[in-house]
Design a protein around this motif. Sequence first.
Motif, short mmCIF file in Angstrom:
data_model
loop_
_atom_site.label_atom_id
_atom_site.label_comp_id
_atom_site.label_asym_id
_atom_site.label_seq_id
_atom_site.Cartn_x
_atom_site.Cartn_y
_atom_site.Cartn_z
N THR A 13 -84.57 10.70 1.82
CA THR A 13 -83.81 11.99 1.49
C THR A 13 -83.39 11.51 0.13
O THR A 13 -82.45 11.85 -1.05
N ALA A 52 -85.24 12.19 -2.19
CA ALA A 52 -86.20 13.54 -2.86
C ALA A 52 -84.81 14.25 -3.51
O ALA A 52 -84.75 15.18 -3.99
N PHE A 53 -83.47 13.56 -3.60
CA PHE A 53 -81.84 14.03 -4.03
C PHE A 53 -82.87 13.40 -5.84
O PHE A 53 -82.45 14.62 -6.80
N ALA A 75 -89.79 11.97 -2.07
CA ALA A 75 -88.96 11.49 -0.58
C ALA A 75 -90.20 10.51 -0.62
O ALA A 75 -89.73 9.65 -0.45
N LEU A 126 -85.50 7.67 6.97
CA LEU A 126 -84.62 9.32 6.79
C LEU A 126 -83.57 9.12 5.40
O LEU A 126 -83.95 9.97 4.22
N GLY A 127 -82.77 8.44 5.21
CA GLY A 127 -82.00 8.40 4.27
C GLY A 127 -82.54 7.67 2.91
O GLY A 127 -82.41 8.48 1.99
#
Lengths: 310, 356
Positions: free
Chosen positions: A67, A70-71, A200, A63-64
């Motif tokens: 993310t 995606a950032f 992502a 997930l990290g």
Amino acid sequence: MAIIVFLNAAVQAGTPLLFATLGEIITEKVGNLNLGVEGLMLMGAVAGFKIGLLTSNPYMALLGAATAGAFGGLIFAFLTVSLKANQVVTGLSLTILGTGLSGFAGKSLMGQIVPVEVGSFFKAFEIPGLSDIPILGKILFNQNVFIYLGYITAILLGIYMYRTRWGLNMRVVGENPSAADASGININLYKYVHILFGSALCGLGGAYLSLVYVPAWQENVTAGRGWIAVALVIFSTWNPNKAILGAYFFGGLDIIGFRLQKFDLSISQYIVDMFPYLATIIVLIIISLRKSRENMPPEGLSNPYFREER
Amino acid sequence: MIRIAARSEVSKNRNIFTRITAIIMALMLSALFIVFLGHDPIKVYLSMLEGSFGSVYRFKETIISTIPLTITSLGILMAFKMKFWNIGAEGQMIMGAFFASYFALSYPDMNRLALLIVMLIAGAIGGGLWALIPAYFKAKYGTNEVLFTLMMNYVALKWITYLQYGPWKDKNALGFPKIPNFTSNAVLPEFLGIHIGWVIALVLTAVVYVFIHYTKKGYEINVIGESENTGAYAGMNVRSIILEAMFIGGALAGIAGMIQASAVSGTLSVEVTGGVGYTAIIVTWLSGLSAPLIVVVSFLFAILIQGGSYIQTAFQIPQSAAQILQGMILLFVLGSEFFVKYQIIFKNNRVKKEGM
């Protein structure tokens, strides 16, 4: 049997490329050329590793990584979609930023190893039934969960793009944004969502390297794979299904130098290391030679859309 | 209701003002980052200046990093003028250094001036030819030049790695993989205390400026950059212009590679470029494709690089922090161009000028 071992390893080496290639396909399909894949992968690699280390939880690590990717994608989308900045230069600067951020965040992670909980989660296991298929079973279905996730993502993405209404809309946005706009599709929303999701996936590709493939944090752990992924998009003619084959083929090229040493060939390893890059060049040339309709990039690729200039 | 409209004309002052504002905002955001690291941003910024100007030695080092950035950016400028996205300056530099090194290593006892001239020409040809390969395929078949030039960088790098670990390995280096050092004949002389590359850089800047603005070829390059169709309609041979301009651009990068090998490292190695080929892309873009501004922006980047490595030792801030700073400045400047080209209009028709 050596060939099966080799192909099995090629799939492992090709998996980070597959994730990054799929991510870039989605991004380019909505008309944005993101050359920052290398940076996105590095951000994902460092975030995945660090969170894996802190939480010992593989899900949190993934997930990290997603993310973090995606950032990076959000920065790219804001600049190229909302502010209509030049996509080539934005992508390059994103790579610089990603390299810097990952090098910085990874400074303290050097020499650390992946926690046992995370390591065992990514251990290879046979899928009952499928692994009994002759040859293919040993190559494809005796792998780790990350690799299976790669197959599933590619297949689902293919279905999404070619079999759903949203996939159709997404392709229209990339091919002809004016037409999409006229038919009431929210262009910016489509672009943002797909760029973020694609980025992502690039982040996950990076995390595969630091969590499973290497598995440790090294500065520039991606070693140019992000760039090869950008080229693989062209190789696979923007088709997620073909991306699977392309990624594993390049995965094979990636490890061939290492494997060839065993056979005591007179060719230098450093020359063999050139092969993936030379292969990419050859593919680029071949694709530009045969300009069939379906092999062409999305019409609107790398042009910012501005309603008043329709 | 907010509406975005293109500005009818873009004034030069507004352009400069917007870019400077963007850089200031990036520096402010970086300052937050430095505070987060537990340092005083003002002190860090001041010591970056200290690191690049604090002593005669440091000032010279700053100039020495400005030289290859300037020359390579001039090469990229030639390509970008035609909207040919040349990402391959790194490889072009490497091949220039390789061609020049061949002569430095093969004819170590040649007359110094003759050898240096041969190396300079060889460097230009090496870089030029390396750029010509993707240019040929772009001009003839429309092959994607971004990826092509990029892949060529890796091929060049692997080639030098091969030489360094294989055929060119120094037999006297006790097994350490390095290429033999050049003889003093193959090392560029100093002029006013800094190697003569700075004179070459200034001369080339003037030459490129004149070439772009006052020659027929330069004019044709500008036209093709605006629209290839217009160029073809006006009877220009678009293909040969692309090839010539790319050869010149690659040759410039090759010269930069030769200078680095000869004057800075004194030999060929995989680190000969130090990433200049990539930084130069940014320099070229930030300078707005203007040759004189390239010198200024290169100098500012050299400050960033030298200052970045100085704060590394002074504050224990890692090198990657300087990279983060570079990336942020660039992204801010890219974003700011929006406010040069467009204006935001609110529904009551009062034109609101964004302050950025």
